[in-house]
Design a protein around this motif. Structure first.
Motif, mmCIF file in Angstrom:
data_model
loop_
_atom_site.group_PDB
_atom_site.id
_atom_site.type_symbol
_atom_site.label_atom_id
_atom_site.label_comp_id
_atom_site.label_asym_id
_atom_site.label_seq_id
_atom_site.Cartn_x
_atom_site.Cartn_y
_atom_site.Cartn_z
ATOM 1 N N ALA A 177 14.910 -37.039 10.892
ATOM 2 C CA ALA A 177 13.359 -37.112 11.490
ATOM 3 C C ALA A 177 12.784 -35.859 11.225
ATOM 4 C CB ALA A 177 13.672 -37.385 12.872
ATOM 5 N N VAL A 178 13.475 -34.605 11.802
ATOM 6 C CA VAL A 178 13.007 -33.213 11.791
ATOM 7 C C VAL A 178 12.654 -32.952 10.063
ATOM 8 C CG1 VAL A 178 13.487 -30.819 11.914
ATOM 9 C CG2 VAL A 178 14.086 -32.263 13.574
ATOM 10 N N LEU A 179 13.660 -33.243 9.347
ATOM 11 C CA LEU A 179 13.495 -32.995 7.878
ATOM 12 C C LEU A 179 12.164 -33.591 7.185
ATOM 13 C CD1 LEU A 179 14.143 -31.803 4.858
ATOM 14 C CD2 LEU A 179 15.787 -33.748 4.946
ATOM 15 N N PHE A 180 12.037 -34.964 7.345
ATOM 16 C CA PHE A 180 10.840 -35.513 6.884
ATOM 17 C C PHE A 180 9.598 -35.423 7.630
ATOM 18 C CE2 PHE A 180 14.053 -37.953 4.602
ATOM 19 C CZ PHE A 180 13.659 -37.981 3.487
ATOM 20 N N GLY A 181 9.588 -35.067 8.923
ATOM 21 C CA GLY A 181 8.536 -34.728 9.752
ATOM 22 C C GLY A 181 8.002 -33.273 9.131
ATOM 23 N N TYR A 182 8.837 -32.455 8.808
ATOM 24 C CA TYR A 182 8.542 -31.169 8.219
ATOM 25 C C TYR A 182 7.707 -31.207 6.927
ATOM 26 C CZ TYR A 182 9.102 -26.576 5.847
ATOM 27 O OH TYR A 182 8.733 -25.521 5.076
ATOM 28 N N LEU A 183 8.414 -32.117 6.044
ATOM 29 C CA LEU A 183 7.785 -32.096 4.662
ATOM 30 C C LEU A 183 6.503 -32.925 4.885
ATOM 31 C CD1 LEU A 183 11.175 -33.330 2.721
ATOM 32 C CD2 LEU A 183 10.111 -31.168 2.865
ATOM 33 N N ALA A 184 6.549 -33.820 5.555
ATOM 34 C CA ALA A 184 5.156 -34.554 5.796
ATOM 35 C C ALA A 184 4.077 -33.735 6.147
ATOM 36 C CB ALA A 184 5.337 -35.856 6.904
ATOM 37 N N PHE A 185 4.520 -32.717 7.154
ATOM 38 C CA PHE A 185 3.444 -31.784 7.672
ATOM 39 C C PHE A 185 3.010 -30.773 6.444
ATOM 40 C CE2 PHE A 185 2.808 -27.676 9.294
ATOM 41 C CZ PHE A 185 1.509 -27.591 9.998
ATOM 42 N N ARG A 186 4.129 -30.148 5.900
ATOM 43 C CA ARG A 186 3.930 -29.464 4.633
ATOM 44 C C ARG A 186 2.961 -29.867 3.686
ATOM 45 N NH1 ARG A 186 8.413 -26.307 1.455
ATOM 46 N NH2 ARG A 186 8.137 -27.958 0.038
ATOM 47 N N ASN A 187 3.247 -31.333 3.328
ATOM 48 C CA ASN A 187 2.441 -31.966 2.205
ATOM 49 C C ASN A 187 1.065 -32.256 2.638
ATOM 50 O OD1 ASN A 187 4.129 -32.704 -0.405
ATOM 51 N ND2 ASN A 187 5.545 -33.080 1.418
ATOM 52 N N TYR A 188 0.964 -32.577 3.828
ATOM 53 C CA TYR A 188 -0.306 -32.791 4.539
ATOM 54 C C TYR A 188 -1.383 -31.618 4.389
ATOM 55 C CZ TYR A 188 -4.459 -34.481 7.151
ATOM 56 O OH TYR A 188 -5.539 -34.503 7.536
#
Length: 238
Positions: A219-230
């Motif tokens: 969850a932390v990994l994909f949440g971080y990647l989602a934030f960075r991509n957004y």
């Protein structure tokens, strides 16, 4: 920092790789010698498996486009670079895809050994137990003996199967900079649309991992990647 060369490819392993690996392997909950043994085996197999994955990228890129490949293992896994390579879009696809493919090949070899030793019934029970934590069918005596009397061997098989299945599957999800996201980026234009797809997909996976499976690291990994991509999408959409 560890540096060495293998198959004429320089490799660098950064300290955060070990810290992240220990956390994924359950270091926080390790309280006895058996837990410590399992953790150390997990980290060793994780290192080998991620190197196999990255060599899938590096060696394919060198074969298709030349250049000077280099591998770095860092906090969230690894990266393969190929400086000076000249690759068409088709060649880039194969270079990216061969990372997860190498993991699936290692998984297939491991499963072949498991099914050869423990048969269809025992192999199915062990494989589904390891991957989904929900075994299918009834265990055989040999499979139960493995869990009871040969824990180091089971821990090796457990790590090989779990890591190479889930790492390869997750890497094909279309979220940058994972391999699935890099493949999507090759075919989605303009680029900011690929970033938006990555952000939405990453947020969805993070929510499912946290709410549905209680997987904090995922969850932390994909949440971080989602934030960075957004954030990247916002800066590039105009």
């Amino acid at each position: 920092m560890i540096r060495f060369t293998l198959f004429r490819v320089p490799i660098e392993i950064q300290p955060w790789f070990w810290i992240t690996g220990a956390l994924i392997g359950g270091a926080i909950g390790t309280t006895d010698q058996i837990g410590l043994m399992r953790l150390l085996i997990f980290m060793a197999v994780m290192t080998i498996s991620i190197l196999v994955h990255e060599f899938g990228h590096a060696l394919t890129g060198r074969y298709l486009g030349g250049g000077s490949p280099r591998i770095v293992l860092w906090a969230f896994g690894g990266m393969a670079y190929n400086q000076g390579a000249r690759l068409s879009r088709n060649h880039l696809f194969w270079m990216i895809f061969m990372g997860p493919a190498a993991g699936f090949i290692l998984l297939a070899l491991t499963l072949a050994v498991v099914f050869l030793i423990y048969g269809v019934q025992g192999g199915t029970w062990l494989t589904t137990l390891i991957i989904f934590n929900e075994p299918v069918g009834d265990p055989t005596i040999e499979a139960l003996t493995l869990l009871r009397d040969h824990l180091p061997r089971f821990f090796i098989l457990d790590a090989l199967i779990w890591i190479n299945f889930w790492w390869s599957v997750l890497n094909l999800i279309p979220v940058l900079p994972l391999d699935g996201g890099r493949i999507a980026e090759l075919y989605v234009t303009p680029r900011h649309k690929a970033l938006l797809i990555s952000a939405i997909t990453g947020a969805t996976v993070a929510a499912v991992a946290w709410i549905g499976f209680d997987r904090l690291y995922t969850a932390v990994l994909f949440g971080y990647l989602a934030f960075r991509n957004y954030k990247d999408y916002q800066s590039k959409k105009w």
